[in-house]
Design a protein around this motif. Structure first.
Motif, PDB file in Angstrom:
ATOM      1  N   ILE A  77       0.852  -1.187   0.000  1.00 51.19           N
ATOM      2  CA  ILE A  77       0.000   0.000   0.000  1.00 51.19           C
ATOM      3  C   ILE A  77       0.890   1.240   0.000  1.00 51.19           C
ATOM      4  O   ILE A  77       1.745   1.404   0.872  1.00 51.19           O
ATOM      5  CB  ILE A  77      -0.930   0.012   1.219  1.00 51.19           C
ATOM      6  CG1 ILE A  77      -1.851  -1.217   1.182  1.00 51.19           C
ATOM      7  CG2 ILE A  77      -1.765   1.280   1.257  1.00 51.19           C
ATOM      8  CD1 ILE A  77      -2.646  -1.412   2.455  1.00 51.19           C
ATOM      9  N   GLY A  78       0.708   2.107  -0.971  1.00 52.46           N
ATOM     10  CA  GLY A  78       1.511   3.322  -1.050  1.00 52.46           C
ATOM     11  C   GLY A  78       1.663   3.786  -2.480  1.00 52.46           C
ATOM     12  O   GLY A  78       0.998   3.299  -3.396  1.00 52.46           O
ATOM     13  N   SER A  79       2.578   4.724  -2.665  1.00 55.19           N
ATOM     14  CA  SER A  79       2.813   5.286  -3.992  1.00 55.19           C
ATOM     15  C   SER A  79       4.316   5.447  -4.203  1.00 55.19           C
ATOM     16  O   SER A  79       5.088   4.545  -3.853  1.00 55.19           O
ATOM     17  CB  SER A  79       2.080   6.620  -4.131  1.00 55.19           C
ATOM     18  OG  SER A  79       2.160   7.109  -5.457  1.00 55.19           O
ATOM     19  N   LEU A  80       4.730   6.576  -4.732  1.00 60.97           N
ATOM     20  CA  LEU A  80       6.137   6.777  -5.065  1.00 60.97           C
ATOM     21  C   LEU A  80       7.045   6.597  -3.855  1.00 60.97           C
ATOM     22  O   LEU A  80       8.165   6.079  -3.969  1.00 60.97           O
ATOM     23  CB  LEU A  80       6.334   8.173  -5.671  1.00 60.97           C
ATOM     24  CG  LEU A  80       7.724   8.518  -6.190  1.00 60.97           C
ATOM     25  CD1 LEU A  80       8.111   7.619  -7.353  1.00 60.97           C
ATOM     26  CD2 LEU A  80       7.783   9.984  -6.613  1.00 60.97           C
ATOM     27  N   GLU A  81       6.559   6.985  -2.671  1.00 58.55           N
ATOM     28  CA  GLU A  81       7.405   6.947  -1.479  1.00 58.55           C
ATOM     29  C   GLU A  81       7.843   5.536  -1.115  1.00 58.55           C
ATOM     30  O   GLU A  81       8.961   5.335  -0.594  1.00 58.55           O
ATOM     31  CB  GLU A  81       6.682   7.614  -0.284  1.00 58.55           C
ATOM     32  CG  GLU A  81       5.565   6.784   0.346  1.00 58.55           C
ATOM     33  CD  GLU A  81       4.282   6.767  -0.449  1.00 58.55           C
ATOM     34  OE1 GLU A  81       3.358   6.016  -0.057  1.00 58.55           O
ATOM     35  OE2 GLU A  81       4.186   7.515  -1.448  1.00 58.55           O
ATOM     36  N   VAL A  82       7.010   4.522  -1.386  1.00 58.66           N
ATOM     37  CA  VAL A  82       7.390   3.152  -1.018  1.00 58.66           C
ATOM     38  C   VAL A  82       8.410   2.578  -2.000  1.00 58.66           C
ATOM     39  O   VAL A  82       9.135   1.635  -1.658  1.00 58.66           O
ATOM     40  CB  VAL A  82       6.161   2.234  -0.914  1.00 58.66           C
ATOM     41  CG1 VAL A  82       5.182   2.771   0.116  1.00 58.66           C
ATOM     42  CG2 VAL A  82       5.482   2.045  -2.259  1.00 58.66           C
ATOM     43  N   LEU A  83       8.475   3.121  -3.208  1.00 60.01           N
ATOM     44  CA  LEU A  83       9.442   2.633  -4.187  1.00 60.01           C
ATOM     45  C   LEU A  83      10.866   2.985  -3.787  1.00 60.01           C
ATOM     46  O   LEU A  83      11.814   2.305  -4.186  1.00 60.01           O
ATOM     47  CB  LEU A  83       9.136   3.210  -5.571  1.00 60.01           C
ATOM     48  CG  LEU A  83       7.772   2.862  -6.184  1.00 60.01           C
ATOM     49  CD1 LEU A  83       7.701   3.398  -7.611  1.00 60.01           C
ATOM     50  CD2 LEU A  83       7.505   1.368  -6.153  1.00 60.01           C
TER      51      LEU A  83
END
Length: 237
Positions: A77-83
């Motif tokens: 669950i997340g967006s650019l920050e988890v990458l």
């Protein structure tokens, strides 16, 4: 904001199903690869790809990503920050389908450059994007909405019943965002976006139109006027 209920209902309609039938056909050659599905939604693409690949799905909307607990691929669950926490050169293929339209244009290069970092040498990025020409044609022919069509030509944002408002971008824009190069692009929805919806509930329509769409997917001028374009970008060796 995402209207999850409307989006889910759309996926049950023939015009929702055919888009994924076309997409699956264009991804069917992928096998035994490490794949990231970014902006995975309900995980339809992730589930399809996980039959023959190792898939990690990233999606900010937990209600969508976790809607089906029978799926077996990895979910984050997340967006650019988890990458940022993922090691470089982790994936052979990254899918980013119908996502960048809803990202602030100035922030899009950060996404593409992150994908580039995560791809292995020779890896490929699969992007499905809205195509300005196709959107204008649909607005005029299917919707008889001249005002929206003129607005699109002037660079205005478009409104979506399922997603927040978005803004189209071109193939040339994509190439400017990173060192990735466009390998090829394919058509999705060359014809069925131009048909009245009452045709689409007829028996056999889904199968026949899918066959027709796939027949022209890699042909010009059809892929230059399609509502969506499936762009393959490649990282250098």
């Amino acid at each position: 904001m995402i209207n999850i209920s409307h989006y889910k209902d759309m996926l049950q309609q023939p015009w929702g199903k055919i888009q994924y039938e076309i997409t699956f056909a264009q991804l069917a050659h992928l096998e035994n690869l490490d794949i990231l599905d970014f902006g995975a939604g309900f995980g339809l693409v992730s589930q399809f790809l996980s039959q023959k690949n190792r898939v990690t799905a990233v999606e900010p909307e937990a209600d969508m990503l976790l809607a089906d607990d029978h799926q077996t691929y990895t979910k984050i669950i997340g967006s650019l920050e988890v990458l940022k926490d993922l090691p470089s050169q982790t994936f052979d293929v990254i899918c980013c389908h119908n996502v960048l339209e809803y990202i602030e244009p100035s922030q899009r290069p950060a996404y593409i450059q992150t994908f580039e970092r995560l791809l292995r040498p020779g890896g490929r990025l699969s992007i499905i994007k809205h195509n300005l020409v196709g959107k204008v044609l649909q607005s005029v022919v299917l919707n008889n909405d001249i005002e929206t069509a003129l607005g699109l030509l002037e660079g205005e944002v478009f409104k979506s019943l399922s997603f927040a408002q978005g803004k189209v971008y071109s193939l040339e824009d994509l190439e400017k965002m990173s060192q990735l190069t466009i390998d090829n692009y394919l058509a999705i929805r060359s014809f069925y976006s131009l048909q009245p919806n009452h045709f689409k509930t007829e028996e056999g329509w889904l199968e026949k139109m899918t066959q027709m769409e796939l027949a022209v997917a890699d042909l010009q001028p059809y892929k230059d006027v399609s509502f969506l374009q499936h762009v393959w970008m490649k990282k250098s060796l």
